[in-house]
Design a protein around this motif. Structure first.
Motif, PDB file in Angstrom:
ATOM      1  N   ALA A 123       0.801  -1.136   0.055  1.00 17.92           N
ATOM      2  CA  ALA A 123       0.122   0.141   0.162  1.00 17.92           C
ATOM      3  C   ALA A 123       0.752   1.491  -0.007  1.00 17.92           C
ATOM      4  O   ALA A 123       0.493   2.199  -0.697  1.00 17.92           O
ATOM      5  CB  ALA A 123      -0.832  -0.130   1.280  1.00 17.92           C
ATOM      6  N   TYR A 124       1.935   1.323   0.864  1.00 15.26           N
ATOM      7  CA  TYR A 124       2.908   2.411   0.657  1.00 15.26           C
ATOM      8  C   TYR A 124       3.491   2.718  -0.481  1.00 15.26           C
ATOM      9  O   TYR A 124       3.339   4.007  -0.953  1.00 15.26           O
ATOM     10  CB  TYR A 124       3.913   2.131   1.738  1.00 15.26           C
ATOM     11  CG  TYR A 124       5.128   2.864   1.769  1.00 15.26           C
ATOM     12  CD1 TYR A 124       5.064   4.256   2.763  1.00 15.26           C
ATOM     13  CD2 TYR A 124       6.263   2.913   1.230  1.00 15.26           C
ATOM     14  CE1 TYR A 124       5.913   5.421   2.746  1.00 15.26           C
ATOM     15  CE2 TYR A 124       7.330   3.682   1.210  1.00 15.26           C
ATOM     16  CZ  TYR A 124       7.157   4.819   2.159  1.00 15.26           C
ATOM     17  OH  TYR A 124       8.075   6.098   1.838  1.00 15.26           O
ATOM     18  N   ARG A 125       3.715   1.735  -1.389  1.00 11.19           N
ATOM     19  CA  ARG A 125       4.399   1.864  -2.490  1.00 11.19           C
ATOM     20  C   ARG A 125       3.387   2.467  -3.754  1.00 11.19           C
ATOM     21  O   ARG A 125       3.673   3.314  -4.359  1.00 11.19           O
ATOM     22  CB  ARG A 125       5.298   0.552  -3.034  1.00 11.19           C
ATOM     23  CG  ARG A 125       6.423   0.235  -2.411  1.00 11.19           C
ATOM     24  CD  ARG A 125       6.846  -0.929  -2.805  1.00 11.19           C
ATOM     25  NE  ARG A 125       7.911  -1.129  -1.850  1.00 11.19           N
ATOM     26  CZ  ARG A 125       9.110  -1.760  -2.103  1.00 11.19           C
ATOM     27  NH1 ARG A 125       9.573  -1.970  -3.318  1.00 11.19           N
ATOM     28  NH2 ARG A 125      10.118  -2.226  -1.355  1.00 11.19           N
ATOM     29  N   PHE A 126       2.171   2.039  -3.663  1.00 11.35           N
ATOM     30  CA  PHE A 126       1.044   2.493  -4.311  1.00 11.35           C
ATOM     31  C   PHE A 126       0.739   4.031  -4.087  1.00 11.35           C
ATOM     32  O   PHE A 126       0.655   4.803  -4.918  1.00 11.35           O
ATOM     33  CB  PHE A 126      -0.141   1.503  -4.421  1.00 11.35           C
ATOM     34  CG  PHE A 126      -0.210   0.287  -5.343  1.00 11.35           C
ATOM     35  CD1 PHE A 126      -0.078   0.586  -6.511  1.00 11.35           C
ATOM     36  CD2 PHE A 126      -0.044  -0.858  -4.674  1.00 11.35           C
ATOM     37  CE1 PHE A 126      -0.208  -0.582  -7.597  1.00 11.35           C
ATOM     38  CE2 PHE A 126      -0.110  -1.975  -5.515  1.00 11.35           C
ATOM     39  CZ  PHE A 126      -0.103  -1.865  -7.217  1.00 11.35           C
ATOM     40  N   GLN A 127       0.701   4.161  -2.952  1.00 13.40           N
ATOM     41  CA  GLN A 127       0.168   5.410  -2.365  1.00 13.40           C
ATOM     42  C   GLN A 127       1.142   6.530  -2.540  1.00 13.40           C
ATOM     43  O   GLN A 127       1.113   7.630  -2.719  1.00 13.40           O
ATOM     44  CB  GLN A 127      -0.324   5.449  -0.915  1.00 13.40           C
ATOM     45  CG  GLN A 127      -1.662   4.717  -0.728  1.00 13.40           C
ATOM     46  CD  GLN A 127      -1.919   4.300   0.378  1.00 13.40           C
ATOM     47  OE1 GLN A 127      -1.729   4.986   1.659  1.00 13.40           O
ATOM     48  NE2 GLN A 127      -2.842   3.497   0.878  1.00 13.40           N
ATOM     49  N   GLU A 142      -3.784  -1.371  -5.705  1.00 16.72           N
ATOM     50  CA  GLU A 142      -3.446  -1.949  -7.103  1.00 16.72           C
ATOM     51  C   GLU A 142      -4.650  -1.730  -7.947  1.00 16.72           C
ATOM     52  O   GLU A 142      -4.563  -1.682  -9.199  1.00 16.72           O
ATOM     53  CB  GLU A 142      -3.079  -3.237  -6.942  1.00 16.72           C
ATOM     54  CG  GLU A 142      -2.746  -4.243  -8.231  1.00 16.72           C
ATOM     55  CD  GLU A 142      -2.230  -5.366  -8.100  1.00 16.72           C
ATOM     56  OE1 GLU A 142      -1.795  -6.095  -9.080  1.00 16.72           O
ATOM     57  OE2 GLU A 142      -2.324  -5.907  -6.713  1.00 16.72           O
ATOM     58  N   ILE A 143      -5.947  -1.897  -7.628  1.00 15.88           N
ATOM     59  CA  ILE A 143      -6.983  -1.746  -8.174  1.00 15.88           C
ATOM     60  C   ILE A 143      -7.266  -0.459  -9.094  1.00 15.88           C
ATOM     61  O   ILE A 143      -7.461  -0.308 -10.111  1.00 15.88           O
ATOM     62  CB  ILE A 143      -8.203  -1.977  -7.486  1.00 15.88           C
ATOM     63  CG1 ILE A 143      -8.512  -3.505  -7.015  1.00 15.88           C
ATOM     64  CG2 ILE A 143      -9.769  -1.608  -8.150  1.00 15.88           C
ATOM     65  CD1 ILE A 143      -9.390  -3.774  -6.080  1.00 15.88           C
ATOM     66  N   ASN A 171       8.731 -10.350  -4.329  1.00 16.21           N
ATOM     67  CA  ASN A 171       7.733  -9.925  -4.813  1.00 16.21           C
ATOM     68  C   ASN A 171       7.053  -8.573  -4.443  1.00 16.21           C
ATOM     69  O   ASN A 171       6.017  -7.979  -4.532  1.00 16.21           O
ATOM     70  CB  ASN A 171       6.523 -11.024  -4.591  1.00 16.21           C
ATOM     71  CG  ASN A 171       5.376 -10.874  -5.673  1.00 16.21           C
ATOM     72  OD1 ASN A 171       5.824 -10.839  -6.751  1.00 16.21           O
ATOM     73  ND2 ASN A 171       4.300 -11.031  -5.188  1.00 16.21           N
ATOM     74  N   TYR A 172       8.085  -7.558  -4.024  1.00 13.43           N
ATOM     75  CA  TYR A 172       7.430  -6.232  -3.786  1.00 13.43           C
ATOM     76  C   TYR A 172       7.618  -5.616  -5.022  1.00 13.43           C
ATOM     77  O   TYR A 172       8.517  -5.846  -6.054  1.00 13.43           O
ATOM     78  CB  TYR A 172       8.810  -5.653  -2.842  1.00 13.43           C
ATOM     79  CG  TYR A 172       8.711  -5.883  -1.207  1.00 13.43           C
ATOM     80  CD1 TYR A 172       7.982  -6.844  -0.928  1.00 13.43           C
ATOM     81  CD2 TYR A 172       9.774  -5.558  -0.567  1.00 13.43           C
ATOM     82  CE1 TYR A 172       8.009  -7.106   0.640  1.00 13.43           C
ATOM     83  CE2 TYR A 172       9.965  -6.039   0.802  1.00 13.43           C
ATOM     84  CZ  TYR A 172       9.077  -6.610   1.350  1.00 13.43           C
ATOM     85  OH  TYR A 172       8.831  -7.150   2.491  1.00 13.43           O
ATOM     86  N   HIS A 217       1.797   4.993  10.141  1.00 15.74           N
ATOM     87  CA  HIS A 217       0.205   5.423  10.432  1.00 15.74           C
ATOM     88  C   HIS A 217      -0.210   6.339   9.421  1.00 15.74           C
ATOM     89  O   HIS A 217      -1.605   6.508   9.719  1.00 15.74           O
ATOM     90  CB  HIS A 217       0.626   6.526  11.763  1.00 15.74           C
ATOM     91  CG  HIS A 217       1.004   7.522  11.726  1.00 15.74           C
ATOM     92  ND1 HIS A 217       2.506   7.873  11.399  1.00 15.74           N
ATOM     93  CD2 HIS A 217       0.525   8.847  11.472  1.00 15.74           C
ATOM     94  CE1 HIS A 217       2.823   9.097  11.140  1.00 15.74           C
ATOM     95  NE2 HIS A 217       1.791   9.761  11.182  1.00 15.74           N
ATOM     96  N   LYS A 218       0.384   6.785   8.292  1.00 16.35           N
ATOM     97  CA  LYS A 218      -0.160   7.485   7.383  1.00 16.35           C
ATOM     98  C   LYS A 218      -0.537   6.458   6.294  1.00 16.35           C
ATOM     99  O   LYS A 218      -1.511   7.100   5.419  1.00 16.35           O
ATOM    100  CB  LYS A 218       1.145   8.246   6.645  1.00 16.35           C
ATOM    101  CG  LYS A 218       1.742   9.259   7.674  1.00 16.35           C
ATOM    102  CD  LYS A 218       2.836  10.108   6.864  1.00 16.35           C
ATOM    103  CE  LYS A 218       3.486  10.911   7.746  1.00 16.35           C
ATOM    104  NZ  LYS A 218       4.810  11.643   7.114  1.00 16.35           N
ATOM    105  N   ILE A 219      -0.354   5.193   6.422  1.00 15.47           N
ATOM    106  CA  ILE A 219      -0.796   4.326   5.046  1.00 15.47           C
ATOM    107  C   ILE A 219      -2.512   4.029   5.515  1.00 15.47           C
ATOM    108  O   ILE A 219      -2.502   3.630   6.499  1.00 15.47           O
ATOM    109  CB  ILE A 219       0.107   3.015   5.142  1.00 15.47           C
ATOM    110  CG1 ILE A 219       1.690   3.380   5.052  1.00 15.47           C
ATOM    111  CG2 ILE A 219      -0.188   2.061   4.001  1.00 15.47           C
ATOM    112  CD1 ILE A 219       1.900   4.368   4.009  1.00 15.47           C
TER     113      ILE A 219
END
Length: 89
Positions: free
Chosen positions: A24-28, A35-36, A54-55, A82-84
């Motif tokens: 989630a961190y990487r997408f955000q 991912e959707i 798989n990161y 805490h931001k994620i």
């Protein structure tokens, strides 16, 4: 006619690190909810991942279309957890 957007049913903040938080961190960081949402903006693109864990290796940034490259290891620091936002669909 545009497809109906898959909105999340719920959202919560991460409290501790795990692989889902890292994902989630990487997408955000690249400007996407998850991912959707990324797949909605880039339907033909296969997400490039590191083979050993798989990161996510790289993502197109939402604001300018340039690539955001990630390290092989954990990037989400404890002070960022805490931001994620973790979404449930």
């Amino acid at each position: 006619m545009a497809a109906v957007e898959a909105k999340p049913k719920s959202v919560r903040r991460a409290k501790y690190w795990d692989e889902n938080v890292e994902e989630a961190y990487r997408f955000q960081l690249a400007g996407y909810r998850d991912e959707i949402e990324y797949s909605k903006f880039h339907p033909q693109e296969v997400i490039d991942r590191w083979p050993h864990n798989n990161y996510i290796k790289k993502l197109k940034r939402r604001n300018d279309g340039l690539f955001y490259y990630y390290n092989k290891e954990r990037e989400c620091l404890d002070k960022e957890i805490h931001k994620i936002k973790l979404y449930t669909h």
